[in-house]
Design an enzyme around this catalytic site. Structure first.
Site, PDB file in Angstrom:
ATOM      1  N   ASP A  31      20.052 -16.813   1.027  1.00 56.78           N
ATOM      2  CA  ASP A  31      20.721 -15.516   0.970  1.00 56.78           C
ATOM      3  C   ASP A  31      22.114 -15.632   0.361  1.00 56.78           C
ATOM      4  O   ASP A  31      22.563 -14.752  -0.365  1.00 56.78           O
ATOM      5  CB  ASP A  31      20.860 -14.927   2.375  1.00 56.78           C
ATOM      6  N   LYS A 113      -2.623  -1.237  10.594  1.00 52.63           N
ATOM      7  CA  LYS A 113      -2.052   0.112  10.569  1.00 52.63           C
ATOM      8  C   LYS A 113      -0.583   0.020  10.973  1.00 52.63           C
ATOM      9  O   LYS A 113      -0.251  -0.195  12.130  1.00 52.63           O
ATOM     10  CB  LYS A 113      -2.810   1.033  11.526  1.00 52.63           C
ATOM     11  N   ARG A 134       6.416  12.281   4.235  1.00 56.93           N
ATOM     12  CA  ARG A 134       5.120  12.922   4.272  1.00 56.93           C
ATOM     13  C   ARG A 134       5.265  14.401   4.628  1.00 56.93           C
ATOM     14  O   ARG A 134       4.571  15.243   4.077  1.00 56.93           O
ATOM     15  CB  ARG A 134       4.257  12.217   5.316  1.00 56.93           C
ATOM     16  N   GLU A 170       4.335   2.685   3.875  1.00 53.94           N
ATOM     17  CA  GLU A 170       5.024   2.887   5.140  1.00 53.94           C
ATOM     18  C   GLU A 170       6.419   2.267   5.082  1.00 53.94           C
ATOM     19  O   GLU A 170       6.568   1.114   4.671  1.00 53.94           O
ATOM     20  CB  GLU A 170       4.205   2.206   6.244  1.00 53.94           C
ATOM     21  N   LYS A 287     -11.082   0.899   5.206  1.00 51.10           N
ATOM     22  CA  LYS A 287     -11.326   1.753   4.038  1.00 51.10           C
ATOM     23  C   LYS A 287     -12.512   1.217   3.255  1.00 51.10           C
ATOM     24  O   LYS A 287     -12.601   0.005   3.030  1.00 51.10           O
ATOM     25  CB  LYS A 287     -10.103   1.747   3.113  1.00 51.10           C
ATOM     26  N   LYS A 311      -7.679   2.401  16.552  1.00 50.06           N
ATOM     27  CA  LYS A 311      -6.404   2.236  17.255  1.00 50.06           C
ATOM     28  C   LYS A 311      -6.459   1.119  18.302  1.00 50.06           C
ATOM     29  O   LYS A 311      -7.482   0.909  18.955  1.00 50.06           O
ATOM     30  CB  LYS A 311      -6.009   3.558  17.955  1.00 50.06           C
ATOM     31  N   CYS A 406      28.561  -6.236  45.694  1.00 50.09           N
ATOM     32  CA  CYS A 406      27.412  -7.069  45.375  1.00 50.09           C
ATOM     33  C   CYS A 406      26.351  -6.977  46.474  1.00 50.09           C
ATOM     34  O   CYS A 406      26.659  -7.168  47.651  1.00 50.09           O
ATOM     35  CB  CYS A 406      27.870  -8.516  45.219  1.00 50.09           C
ATOM     36  N   CYS A 430      29.086 -16.324  46.184  1.00 49.13           N
ATOM     37  CA  CYS A 430      27.938 -15.415  46.143  1.00 49.13           C
ATOM     38  C   CYS A 430      26.665 -16.250  46.080  1.00 49.13           C
ATOM     39  O   CYS A 430      26.469 -17.026  45.145  1.00 49.13           O
ATOM     40  CB  CYS A 430      28.036 -14.506  44.919  1.00 49.13           C
TER      41      CYS A 430
HETATM   42  S1  IVH Z   1      -3.998   4.970   4.069  1.00 50.74           S
HETATM   43  C1  IVH Z   1      -5.932   8.760   2.390  1.00 50.74           C
HETATM   44  N1  IVH Z   1      -3.281   2.690   5.078  1.00 50.74           N
HETATM   45  O1  IVH Z   1      -1.548   6.118   9.059  1.00 50.74           O
HETATM   46  C2  IVH Z   1      -5.492   7.651   3.286  1.00 50.74           C
HETATM   47  N2  IVH Z   1      -2.390   4.655   6.079  1.00 50.74           N
HETATM   48  O2  IVH Z   1      -3.026   8.025   7.502  1.00 50.74           O
HETATM   49  C3  IVH Z   1      -4.022   7.431   3.192  1.00 50.74           C
HETATM   50  N3  IVH Z   1      -0.831   4.196   7.948  1.00 50.74           N
HETATM   51  O3  IVH Z   1       0.731   8.452   8.693  1.00 50.74           O
HETATM   52  C4  IVH Z   1      -3.448   6.585   4.239  1.00 50.74           C
HETATM   53  N4  IVH Z   1      -0.936   1.997   7.830  1.00 50.74           N
HETATM   54  O4  IVH Z   1       1.430   6.425   7.421  1.00 50.74           O
HETATM   55  C5  IVH Z   1      -3.158   4.019   5.179  1.00 50.74           C
HETATM   56  N5  IVH Z   1      -2.708   0.559   5.829  1.00 50.74           N
HETATM   57  C6  IVH Z   1      -2.583   1.897   5.913  1.00 50.74           C
HETATM   58  C7  IVH Z   1      -1.749   2.499   6.880  1.00 50.74           C
HETATM   59  C8  IVH Z   1      -1.700   3.903   6.943  1.00 50.74           C
HETATM   60  C9  IVH Z   1      -0.391   3.041   8.451  1.00 50.74           C
HETATM   61  C10 IVH Z   1      -0.442   5.522   8.473  1.00 50.74           C
HETATM   62  C11 IVH Z   1       0.041   6.510   7.467  1.00 50.74           C
HETATM   63  C12 IVH Z   1      -0.337   7.852   8.049  1.00 50.74           C
HETATM   64  C13 IVH Z   1      -1.334   7.517   9.101  1.00 50.74           C
HETATM   65  C14 IVH Z   1      -2.620   8.232   8.829  1.00 50.74           C
END
Ligand code: IVH
Length: 692
Positions: A31, A113, A134, A170, A287, A311, A406, A430
């Site tokens: 750095d 996620k 968003r 994100e 996906k 989740k 105390c 103490c």
């Molecule tokens: S894809 C059309 N990938 O989850 C699909 N979303 O989407 C677009 N999120 O608030 C989203 N990690 O901010 C995607 N690896 C990831 C993600 C992600 C977090 C969040 C995103 C959104 C929520 C629902």
């Protein structure tokens, strides 16, 4: 005259280094080197603002504050995603995807996620043109000036890119940055963030970009909303890799998986590694990998049909505050601790959480019997992060009264001006402070005296058998054997420690009579002198006597010792009672002293191997020697050298162009030592060995 070619070189070099750091997890320079060139660049720009380039890294410090964010329309809306919570729902999802493809096994791109804030970044001809939140998916806020301050977001793309690109990702705050920020906030008496997600949201939505610039935010890209004028690969995974080529950071844990089994393995693997990651995730996103199938499947009113969020169990849960206890620490610090109705959160049952100090209780607006949010993430101790006011029952909510004396010894509690912590003034009178002081003294990194647990120490103190740590060395087998561990109760006889265990304890105490200087210093329990500062002291001074005589200036010149720590050290050795205890522990002339023999730092364990028991990993190219030589020299000092990083790794030694071991080390929080520090340490340790 401005040297324009030097200026351009600086901009390009700094941008390349920033990309290596943020995108490739592969820092090319320390750095300090980045900072040096950055300062040179700043100087040129200050002298001649006409040279300032659009993609200059100084642009990140932010433009002028705005009074409100401008609204922007997303040409392609930012979609949300469906949620699932268990394996059965995941099987259904996979069946749906497979059915669409005539029953074939489906290929997925599986991703963590990230738990931050979704943003859209628009690049035109490779330059960041607009960043927006968003919002409701269709209309968001223009936060371009703020996004420019986030170093992980490139101002200019590299390599091949479409002329127009709307990339989604994100913005989030890494856990270490979040903890550090909150620690400072508590010391300053300002409001800490409840969690990294709030921290990211609060930091990004600042009207003054300079505020955003001061927050440790970062970014990961995960989706392309729209592009024109160029080609992109036709699978999600390859697309992410091409974003990476363009200089956009992509999460290192994205993977291609096949079928339901692949998805389950991915979920389990990420869930298991969740506590070791340096950022919050709240699940995995699954996906369909093929873009053409994605396009054919399309969207429902709200969600893509080809993706789902699986989740994780939450790291934040609601529960009830049953009471508050006030614990007294080794230095007398009074810490309020919340007693909670047990709740399962972040993978463990939590029934108590720290409340830090009085100000924190006030900031939370906490009252007894409130419903609270408990957060337990990573290996950080559980915290009460918020009060759920909606659930407060006014007739039950009672004020929390901070004690003025105390709870253990009745001495006055005092809170010094400018300090967040209140302390018991009872010092060693103490029992709580004495007990904690002894537990610290015997602990692993201190004198390492085995067998003295909470219960035994508590009994030794309350029975008056011990009044200071020095008394440990006068305990005989019979003193210890008669200690009562459990009183007589409901027909059960009282339980005593007994002779066998007592003899072991006496032997353990005896063994500690020979101890390296750094451990002894640490064992003394000087405020803010942890094991590593103790090591620093023992490295720079050759004896306890020298440390005791050192003045403020000498101490402040040591690495990592600031004025506060230096003052704690000199204060400690000025205190008469402390000097008396040190004499009782070490005076070789006094027959009644414990006659502890202090050995130099490097004789740890009585061997000539100061790095004994530590495992190092080497990554990247060292400029001063080849890896084999480095390995041999480490081994000669007693270290083990391994080829892969795990939680057992003591440190990773990092040369230039480090590889995936560096990434792994940062993820696991393993210490990283750069070449310069490594060479210094090596010659220091080898030099000391030569002297023995
Ligand atoms: S894809 C059309 N990938 O989850 C699909 N979303 O989407 C677009 N999120 O608030 C989203 N990690 O901010 C995607 N690896 C990831 C993600 C992600 C977090 C969040 C995103 C959104 C929520 C629902």
């Amino acid at each position: 005259m401005t040297d324009v070619s030097r200026y351009r070189e600086l901009v390009d070099t700094l941008n390349r280094w920033a990309k290596a750091y943020y995108v490739d997890d592969n820092p090319l320079v320390p750095d300090s080197e980045y900072d040096r060139l950055y300062r040179e660049l700043e100087q040129i720009e200050r002298a001649d603002p006409s040279v300032i380039a659009q993609d200059s890294p100084t642009h990140r410090i932010g433009g002028a504050p705005v009074s409100a964010f401008e609204s922007v329309n997303h040409r392609v809306p930012l979609m949300s995603m469906g949620d699932i919570f268990n394996d059965a729902e995941m099987r259904d999802f996979d069946h749906r995807m497979s059915e669409f493809q005539g029953g074939a096994e489906v290929e997925y791109c599986a991703e963590p996620k990230l738990d931050g804030l979704a943003v859209s970044l628009i690049y035109r001809n490779g330059l960041l043109e607009r960043a927006a939140t968003r919002g409701d998916g269709r209309v968001g806020e223009n936060i371009t000036a703020n996004a420019r301050t986030i170093r992980a977001i490139p101002l200019k793309l590299t390599g091949k890119y479409p002329a127009y690109l709307d990339v989604r990702g994100e913005v989030f705050m890494p856990r270490d940055g979040f903890e550090e920020w909150n620690k400072k906030a508590r010391e300053r008496g300002t409001k800490p963030f409840a969690n990294p997600r709030n921290a990211a949201a609060g930091s990004l939505r600042q009207l003054d970009p300079a505020v955003t610039a001061s927050r440790p935010l970062t970014f990961n890209a995960y989706y392309v909303g729209e592009y024109e004028g160029g080609e992109l690969p036709q699978t999600q995974y390859e697309r992410l890799m091409s974003l990476k080529e363009m200089g956009l950071p992509v999460n290192p844990n994205v993977k291609v998986e096949r079928g339901e089994r692949g998805l389950r393995e991915f979920y389990e693997d990420i869930l298991e590694r969740r506590p070791t990651l340096n950022y919050d995730i709240d699940g995995v996103v699954l996906k369909v990998n093929s873009l053409s199938i994605q396009e054919r499947m399309g969207f429902t009113a709200k969600n893509p049909r080809w993706a789902i969020a699986y989740k994780f169990p939450p790291e934040e849960m609601m529960t009830k505050l049953l009471g508050v206890e006030f614990q007294v620490g080794r230095t007398g610090a009074i810490t309020p601790v919340a007693r909670l109705r047990p709740v399962y959160v972040g993978g463990a049952t939590v029934s108590s959480a720290t409340l830090h100090n009085e100000d924190e209780i006030r900031r939370l607006g906490l009252k007894l019997n409130d419903t609270v949010v408990v957060r337990r993430a990573g290996d950080v101790i559980p915290q009460v992060s918020a009060v759920v006011l909606e659930k407060r029952v006014p007739s039950e909510a009672k004020d929390i009264v901070f004690p003025t004396v105390c709870p253990e010894c009745g001495s006055k509690i005092e809170r010094l001006k400018g300090e967040a912590v209140a302390r018991c003034t009872g010092a060693l009178a103490c029992p709580a402070q004495l007990r904690e002081g002894i537990l610290h003294f015997v602990s692993r990194d201190a004198m390492d005296i085995e067998g003295f647990g909470d219960r035994i120490v508590e009994e030794l103190v309350s029975s008056g058998k011990i009044r200071s740590v020095a008394d440990l060395y006068h305990l005989g087998v019979s003193d210890l054997a008669s200690l009562m561990l459990e009183p007589e109760k409901e027909g059960h006889k009282a339980r005593f420690l007994g002779k066998t265990v007592a003899a072991k304890l006496v032997a353990a105490v005896d063994k500690s009579r020979k101890v390296p200087l750094n451990r002894f210093i640490y064992a003394l329990g000087i405020r803010e002198v942890g094991a590593s500062t103790a090591r620093t002291l023992a490295t720079h001074f050759s004896s306890l006597d020298e440390i005791m005589k050192a003045d403020l200036n000498t101490l402040m010149n040591l690495p990592d010792v600031g004025v506060v720590v230096a003052e704690h050290i000199t204060d400690f050795f000025r205190e008469k009672r402390n000097l008396e205890i040190i004499r009782e522990l070490t005076d070789p002339e006094d027959l009644f002293s414990a006659r502890i023999e202090i050995t130099p730092l490097e004789q740890a364990g009585g061997s000539l191997a100061p790095l004994d028991g530590r495992t190092y990993v080497i990554t990247g190219t060292l400029s001063a020697m080849d890896r084999n030589t480095a390995k041999e020299r480490l081994q000669a000092l007693g270290a083990k050298v391994s080829g892969s990083v795990s939680r057992k790794t003591y440190a990773v030694i990092c040369g230039s162009d480090p590889g995936s071991k560096f990434t792994k080390a940062t993820e696991l929080g393993v210490r990283i030592i750069y070449e310069e520090e490594f060479l210094n340490k090596l010659s220091e340790l080898e030099g000391l060995r030569g002297r023995i």
